[in-house]
Write an enzyme that holds these catalytic residues in place. Sequence first.
Site, PDB file in Angstrom:
ATOM      1  N   SER A  88      41.930  -3.415  85.603  1.00 41.25           N
ATOM      2  CA  SER A  88      41.266  -2.514  86.386  1.00 41.25           C
ATOM      3  C   SER A  88      39.776  -3.067  87.025  1.00 41.25           C
ATOM      4  O   SER A  88      38.818  -3.597  85.645  1.00 41.25           O
ATOM      5  CB  SER A  88      42.225  -1.357  85.735  1.00 41.25           C
ATOM      6  OG  SER A  88      40.868  -1.196  85.285  1.00 41.25           O
ATOM      7  N   HIS A 102      39.363   0.025  94.588  1.00 41.44           N
ATOM      8  CA  HIS A 102      39.859  -0.108  93.435  1.00 41.44           C
ATOM      9  C   HIS A 102      40.996  -1.192  93.702  1.00 41.44           C
ATOM     10  O   HIS A 102      41.950  -1.114  94.276  1.00 41.44           O
ATOM     11  CB  HIS A 102      39.878   1.550  93.286  1.00 41.44           C
ATOM     12  CG  HIS A 102      41.258   1.516  92.118  1.00 41.44           C
ATOM     13  ND1 HIS A 102      42.436   1.839  92.599  1.00 41.44           N
ATOM     14  CD2 HIS A 102      41.318   1.777  90.691  1.00 41.44           C
ATOM     15  CE1 HIS A 102      43.042   2.281  90.947  1.00 41.44           C
ATOM     16  NE2 HIS A 102      42.091   1.602  90.059  1.00 41.44           N
ATOM     17  N   ASN A 104      44.516  -2.030  90.890  1.00 37.19           N
ATOM     18  CA  ASN A 104      44.862  -2.962  89.558  1.00 37.19           C
ATOM     19  C   ASN A 104      46.047  -3.469  89.286  1.00 37.19           C
ATOM     20  O   ASN A 104      46.757  -3.207  90.223  1.00 37.19           O
ATOM     21  CB  ASN A 104      44.924  -0.873  88.797  1.00 37.19           C
ATOM     22  CG  ASN A 104      46.411  -0.783  87.362  1.00 37.19           C
ATOM     23  OD1 ASN A 104      47.125  -0.385  87.652  1.00 37.19           O
ATOM     24  ND2 ASN A 104      45.389  -1.298  86.082  1.00 37.19           N
ATOM     25  N   ARG A 106      49.382  -4.159  86.269  1.00 35.81           N
ATOM     26  CA  ARG A 106      49.139  -4.450  84.679  1.00 35.81           C
ATOM     27  C   ARG A 106      51.231  -4.474  84.895  1.00 35.81           C
ATOM     28  O   ARG A 106      52.103  -4.726  85.203  1.00 35.81           O
ATOM     29  CB  ARG A 106      49.620  -2.642  84.446  1.00 35.81           C
ATOM     30  CG  ARG A 106      50.192  -1.498  84.986  1.00 35.81           C
ATOM     31  CD  ARG A 106      49.703  -0.097  85.357  1.00 35.81           C
ATOM     32  NE  ARG A 106      51.114   0.885  86.444  1.00 35.81           N
ATOM     33  CZ  ARG A 106      49.734   0.759  87.369  1.00 35.81           C
ATOM     34  NH1 ARG A 106      48.804   0.743  87.612  1.00 35.81           N
ATOM     35  NH2 ARG A 106      50.713   1.953  88.300  1.00 35.81           N
ATOM     36  N   GLY A 259      41.672   7.618  75.032  1.00 33.71           N
ATOM     37  CA  GLY A 259      41.981   6.381  74.802  1.00 33.71           C
ATOM     38  C   GLY A 259      40.281   5.462  74.956  1.00 33.71           C
ATOM     39  O   GLY A 259      39.638   6.496  74.419  1.00 33.71           O
ATOM     40  N   ARG A 260      39.557   4.348  75.768  1.00 36.25           N
ATOM     41  CA  ARG A 260      37.964   4.508  75.461  1.00 36.25           C
ATOM     42  C   ARG A 260      37.580   5.540  75.925  1.00 36.25           C
ATOM     43  O   ARG A 260      37.599   4.549  77.538  1.00 36.25           O
ATOM     44  CB  ARG A 260      38.038   2.781  75.520  1.00 36.25           C
ATOM     45  CG  ARG A 260      36.528   2.225  75.203  1.00 36.25           C
ATOM     46  CD  ARG A 260      36.371   1.077  74.781  1.00 36.25           C
ATOM     47  NE  ARG A 260      34.630   0.619  74.645  1.00 36.25           N
ATOM     48  CZ  ARG A 260      34.024   0.680  75.301  1.00 36.25           C
ATOM     49  NH1 ARG A 260      34.161   0.738  76.874  1.00 36.25           N
ATOM     50  NH2 ARG A 260      33.048  -0.092  75.335  1.00 36.25           N
ATOM     51  N   ILE A 261      37.258   6.135  76.440  1.00 37.46           N
ATOM     52  CA  ILE A 261      36.770   6.709  76.934  1.00 37.46           C
ATOM     53  C   ILE A 261      35.832   5.975  78.169  1.00 37.46           C
ATOM     54  O   ILE A 261      35.629   6.272  79.542  1.00 37.46           O
ATOM     55  CB  ILE A 261      35.556   8.299  76.683  1.00 37.46           C
ATOM     56  CG1 ILE A 261      36.143   8.506  76.081  1.00 37.46           C
ATOM     57  CG2 ILE A 261      35.049   8.669  78.124  1.00 37.46           C
ATOM     58  CD1 ILE A 261      37.296   9.840  76.968  1.00 37.46           C
ATOM     59  N   SER A 263      35.160   3.294  79.351  1.00 39.30           N
ATOM     60  CA  SER A 263      36.342   2.125  80.138  1.00 39.30           C
ATOM     61  C   SER A 263      36.877   2.864  80.866  1.00 39.30           C
ATOM     62  O   SER A 263      37.082   2.258  81.879  1.00 39.30           O
ATOM     63  CB  SER A 263      36.968   1.728  78.848  1.00 39.30           C
ATOM     64  OG  SER A 263      36.325   0.238  78.331  1.00 39.30           O
TER      65      SER A 263
END
Lengths: 301, 301
Positions: A88, A102, A104, A106, A259-261, A263
Amino acid sequence: MKNQFYPFIQELQNTITTAFESLDTKVRFEEDVWKRPEGGGGHTRVIEQGDVIEKGGINISAVHGTLPESMQVQFNVTNADFYACGLSLVIHPKNPMAPTVHANWRFFELYTPKGEVVDQWFGGGLDLTPYYIFEEDIRHFHQVCKKVCDDHHPEYYARFKKQCDTYFYNSHRKEARGVGGLFFDYLRENKEFTLQSRYDFVTHVANSFLTAYLPILLRTKDLPFTSKQREWQEIRRGRYVEFNLVHDKGTLFGLKTNGRIESILMSLPPKVQWRYNHQPIEKSEEARLLTVLKNPKDWIH
Amino acid sequence: MKNQFYPFIQELQNTITTAFESLDTKVRFEEDVWKRPEGGGGHTRVIEQGDVIEKGGINISAVHGTLPESMQVQFNVTNADFYACGLSLVIHPKNPMAPTVHANWRFFELYTPKGEVVDQWFGGGLDLTPYYIFEEDIRHFHQVCKKVCDDHHPEYYARFKKQCDTYFYNSHRKEARGVGGLFFDYLRENKEFTLQSRYDFVTHVANSFLTAYLPILLRTKDLPFTSKQREWQEIRRGRYVEFNLVHDKGTLFGLKTNGRIESILMSLPPKVQWRYNHQPIEKSEEARLLTVLKNPKDWIH
C-alpha cells in the site's frame, strides 16, 4: 499463489521506491522492518520533507495467524486461520498543483484449522486526489486505468471506476475524496476466471501505477504556486484525514485490532488545516474542484 | 426543566464568550444561527486566528423531533420523540504552553408519541489537553472540579474523574487525549436525587468552567516558546483529531446522522501535523507529557 504474489510486491516496492527517489534530490526513503507478534510483519518505507514529496510511504506486509474476531464477523466464518499480504502506498507531494495518490494491491487467504484453503481473493486499486483540476492529467490517469482493465474484461473499467467513486466518498461532506481511479475487492476464482487470471489482472494494474501517476507528478511538481494555494491544499488534506479516520474500513480495522499504528497512519498528510465553514470564492479554481468532487465525472468520454 | 436549562446555557454562552473576547485584542467571535430541518437549531460562535485563541467555538443548540433510528438502538426505544439542548465548547490557544480545553453540558428528554416524558437526563463535563505539563495548572483545574463535586456528593469527583480518563482515551495509541477533568452521563432522577438536584450539579460545574480554565490560559498565553515547541503542539493536535474522528461518540453520531457538519467539526484544531513514528527525546518535556498520558494521575493528593 502467495509464493507468487509476495515476491511480486517485494519487487514492485523496490521499483516504485527507486522511481520516486530519483525525483527527490533532498531525502530518501527510510525503511522500518517490523514483526507482528501474532505472525508475520512488514517493510515500511517512508519519505518525509523531500523537495518533491512532502510525505509518502510505500509499504509491504505479509501477516498470518488466527483470524481476529472482528474479521470473523466480516467474513462470516469462525475458527479460521488467515494469510494476507499486500503493498500500500500514499504520496503527498509538496506542490499543491500535484495530486496526492493512493494505491493498494492485496491477496487474502482463509484456511480451516487443519490448513486447508477455504477462500482466496485479490483486492485493491489506485486513486487520485487533486487540489486543483487539470483535466488532461485526470484523463491520463483514468485512460491508463481503462487500458489495463480493457485487456482483461470489457466491463472492468466501468465497474471498478464506479466502486472507487462509491468507496472513497466523504458522506458527511457529500463529496468524493478525490477524482477516483479503480477499486476492486473479493476477486475470487469462479467459472469465468481462474485465480491465475485474477493475479494477472491485479499485477497488471499494479505494474501500470507509475505510468498512471509519474507523468502527472513530473508535470506539476515545479509549477508555481501562492501561499493561498498552499493553504487550500492543507485545508483539502483535512478532508483526506476525515475520510481515512471516519470512513476507511482498512484504517479503522487496523486501529481497532492492534495493527502497527505508525504504518497504518503513515497515510495521513504532513501538514493539515481545519477552518470553520471554509468556502472557496465562486467560480474560482478552488470552487471548480468542489464541483467535480460533488459530481463524479466520466473522464474517458 | 428544559425551560430552565436552555436559558441557563444561553446566558452561559454569553458569559464565556465575553470572557474569552476580553483576552483577544485582534478578533472577536462570529455567530452563525442555524436551523435543523427536522426541528430546532443552534447558535455557533467561532473565533479564528486570534492573538490568544488560534481557533475556538462556543456553541449552543436545542434540537427536537423524531428520535433518529441510530439513537433508537442506543437508547433501546422505538417510536420516540426527543428534545436535546446543550452547550459545547473547545478552545485551541495559539501558545503551545497553553492547554486546549473542551467542555459540554447537555440535557436530554424522550417522549412517547403522545408527548409524555418517558426519560430525562443530564450529561457533560470538562477536560484539559496540555502540550506541556505544568503540574500546578493541572492541579488547579482538578481542584476546581473536585470542589464543585464535593458540594454535591462525596463520591462524584472520583467517579467522574475516572469516567473522564476512560472516555477521552486514544486506545489505538494507548494514551489519554489529555489530563482529564470530569465526564458524566445519564444523570437521572432517582431515589437519591431529584432532577432539580441534577440540574444544580450540572449548572454548578458549568458555572465553574471559567474559574477552572481562565487562570491557566492567563498564566500561559504569553510564555515564550520555540518553533520546535510549536511543532510539538501541532503534532499533538493530530492526536486530538484522531480521538475526535475515530473514538468520540458525539462526533461520529453527528457525522453519521446528518448533523450540522461545521458545528460538529469546529472542534478540530486549526493547524495540525502528522509525522511518521515521531518520538520525543528521552527525558525531555515532550517525553514527560507522554509519560503522564500513558498513566492517568491523581492530581489532588
